[in-house]
Write an enzyme that holds these catalytic residues in place. Structure first.
Site, PDB file in Angstrom:
ATOM      1  NE  ARG A  50     -10.646 -63.606  10.613  1.00 30.24           N
ATOM      2  CZ  ARG A  50     -11.817 -63.887  10.607  1.00 30.24           C
ATOM      3  NH1 ARG A  50     -12.639 -62.754  10.808  1.00 30.24           N
ATOM      4  NH2 ARG A  50     -12.353 -64.661  10.645  1.00 30.24           N
TER       5      ARG A  50
ATOM      6  CE  LYS B 248      12.651 -58.117   9.895  1.00 32.96           C
ATOM      7  NZ  LYS B 248      14.138 -58.585  10.301  1.00 32.96           N
TER       8      LYS B 248
ATOM      9  CD  GLU C  38      20.121 -53.136  16.118  1.00 33.29           C
ATOM     10  OE1 GLU C  38      20.583 -53.168  15.195  1.00 33.29           O
ATOM     11  OE2 GLU C  38      19.926 -54.171  16.698  1.00 33.29           O
TER      12      GLU C  38
ATOM     13  CE  LYS D  96      14.493 -51.683  10.653  1.00 35.32           C
ATOM     14  NZ  LYS D  96      14.577 -52.314  11.667  1.00 35.32           N
TER      15      LYS D  96
ATOM     16  CD  GLU E 104      15.199 -59.976   7.107  1.00 34.47           C
ATOM     17  OE1 GLU E 104      14.482 -59.355   7.812  1.00 34.47           O
ATOM     18  OE2 GLU E 104      15.662 -60.933   7.264  1.00 34.47           O
TER      19      GLU E 104
ATOM     20  NE  ARG F  10      13.469 -55.443   7.478  1.00 32.99           N
ATOM     21  CZ  ARG F  10      12.281 -54.892   7.941  1.00 32.99           C
ATOM     22  NH1 ARG F  10      11.217 -54.810   7.487  1.00 32.99           N
ATOM     23  NH2 ARG F  10      12.127 -54.631   9.477  1.00 32.99           N
TER      24      ARG F  10
ATOM     25  CG  ASN G  29      19.211 -59.827   9.452  1.00 30.35           C
ATOM     26  OD1 ASN G  29      18.533 -59.384  10.134  1.00 30.35           O
ATOM     27  ND2 ASN G  29      18.575 -60.317   8.316  1.00 30.35           N
TER      28      ASN G  29
ATOM     29  CG  HIS H  34      21.122 -58.731  14.470  1.00 33.85           C
ATOM     30  ND1 HIS H  34      21.998 -57.542  14.230  1.00 33.85           N
ATOM     31  CD2 HIS H  34      19.978 -58.243  15.085  1.00 33.85           C
ATOM     32  CE1 HIS H  34      21.328 -56.356  14.646  1.00 33.85           C
ATOM     33  NE2 HIS H  34      20.335 -56.970  15.265  1.00 33.85           N
TER      34      HIS H  34
ATOM     35  CG  HIS I 268      19.230 -63.057  16.859  1.00 31.27           C
ATOM     36  ND1 HIS I 268      18.526 -62.831  15.753  1.00 31.27           N
ATOM     37  CD2 HIS I 268      18.773 -62.016  17.413  1.00 31.27           C
ATOM     38  CE1 HIS I 268      17.534 -61.807  15.765  1.00 31.27           C
ATOM     39  NE2 HIS I 268      17.655 -61.356  16.820  1.00 31.27           N
TER      40      HIS I 268
ATOM     41  CG  HIS J 254      18.949 -57.080  20.575  1.00 28.45           C
ATOM     42  ND1 HIS J 254      18.881 -58.235  19.945  1.00 28.45           N
ATOM     43  CD2 HIS J 254      18.993 -56.228  19.515  1.00 28.45           C
ATOM     44  CE1 HIS J 254      18.909 -58.144  18.595  1.00 28.45           C
ATOM     45  NE2 HIS J 254      18.794 -56.846  18.077  1.00 28.45           N
TER      46      HIS J 254
HETATM   47  N1  GLY Z   1      15.932 -55.276  13.278  1.00 29.43           N
HETATM   48  C1  GLY Z   1      16.281 -55.691  11.697  1.00 29.43           C
HETATM   49  C2  GLY Z   1      15.151 -55.545  10.765  1.00 29.43           C
HETATM   50  O1  GLY Z   1      14.145 -54.820  11.278  1.00 29.43           O
HETATM   51  O2  GLY Z   1      15.059 -55.983   9.984  1.00 29.43           O
END
Ligand code: GLY
Length: 354
Positions: free
Chosen positions: A116, A138, A180, A216, A226, A230, A234, A237, A241, A256
């Protein structure tokens, strides 16, 4: 040393940031051992540097997994749990992730779910990890061929960003991370855009790295989960993606950042069609992206497959395709609904569709 605080994480950035780890551990952890997650590349190029920075003050128990996005799986997450159980790791032990985005994503998830929630700290070793993946809580693995399908928001206790590791990176990895940095420039800091060097072959200077990290940190500080702003992270992306996911199955490894470069090219074209940016701005951005990254051509793509993966993107709501799109160099808007016809038109400018 530059420091930030972000949603329960202390962030240390600077030369010798690594040397702060033993003192940080002694004030936060009782145990005299730490678990360090590496991949087979960072085991060779980064683990010796890390161990020497520990000055013999902690026993380092290595957990090694194979490198590469296609190994960001639940199976390898289970491998980490098995190793932790073998060693009778407890919640109050610490897992240190030493690697790029794949290691910080998978390691953060493994630690967050172990008993946990075991504490973890990130030591990103790639430019991509330092400027993006390690920051913002994330964690994820890919699942059923869907990028980052299983994951949760969970903050590391600390992040140590030491540019020493940038010297260990091959040129392709440097360019991968630049994607990035350039994205941060386009969405939030036009001064970075104005100061980009001629191409993506060299490590960014420390000041540029700091400013990219600051983008960031500021965005995540405003909207950790997000729910709104946030989403600007993206940009590039949604299409990126989908391209990356399609390539996960193929033999040609597409990094990536390489997918995100194509994503930024195509999404800047979508922004032009939606009249968020002018035609001459789109052209300027696309010419700069093409000359800066000189991306390898992408093979022909099946339009049905591309739309299928776009619709699966976790950023979508109500089965529409939502984009974060630049509205100027240095500003970005989100939740833009875009018709499939416009997407296909923009994709066709850069990739041959079947
Ligand atoms: N890589 C995008 C984010 O961390 O929201």
């Amino acid at each position: 040393m530059i420091t930030h605080r972000l949603h329960g994480s202390e962030i240390f950035i600077g030369e010798k940031a690594l040397s702060l780890i033993p003192d940080w551990l002694s004030s936060h952890v009782k145990s005299k051992r730490v678990f360090v997650l590496v991949d087979d590349q960072t085991e060779l190029s980064c683990l010796p540097i890390f161990i020497s920075a520990m000055q013999g003050r902690y026993e380092v128990i290595k957990i090694a997994i194979p490198a590469g996005e296609r190994n960001k799986t639940l199976e390898l997450c289970a491998y980490v749990w098995n190793r932790l159980l073998d060693q009778k790791a407890v919640k109050s032990d610490v897992l240190i992730t030493l690697g790029g985005g794949m290691i910080t994503d998978l390691g953060g998830l493994a630690a967050s779910l172990y008993k946990r929630g075991m504490r973890f700290i990130h030591v990103p070793t790639s430019l991509m990890g330092m400027t993006d993946a390690a920051i913002g809580g994330k964690t994820a693995v890919d699942f059923n061929n869907i990028k980052n399908a299983i994951g949760l928001f969970s903050s590391p206790k600390a992040i140590f960003i030491d540019p020493i590791f940038l010297k260990t990176l091959p040129k392709r990895e440097i360019a991968n991370g630049w994607a990035e940095v350039v994205k941060h420039a386009l969405i939030a800091d036009n001064t970075i855009w104005d100061e980009l060097p001629a191409d993506a072959s060299a490590v960014p200077d420390f000041d540029l790295l700091l400013r990219s990290i600051a983008v960031k940190v500021l965005v995540v500080q405003e909207d950790f989960e997000e729910k709104g702003r946030r989403k600007i992270l993206n940009f590039g992306h949604t299409v990126g993606h989908a391209i990356e996911t399609i390539h996960l199955e193929s033999r040609n490894v597409l990094l990536h950042g390489e997918a995100i470069v194509w994503g930024m090219l195509i999404e800047s074209e979508i922004a032009k069609h939606l009249k968020l940016i002018r035609e001459d701005e789109a052209q300027q951005i696309q010419e700069k992206l093409l000359s800066f990254f000189d991306p390898d051509p992408l093979k022909t793509m099946n339009s049905e497959q591309l739309l299928h993966f776009l619709l699966q993107d976790k950023k979508n709501e109500r089965n529409t395709i939502l984009f974060s799109l630049i509205s100027d160099i240095g500003s970005c808007t989100w939740n833009c609904e875009v018709d499939k016809e416009i997407i296909l038109l923009a994709v066709k400018k850069f990739i041959s569709l079947q």
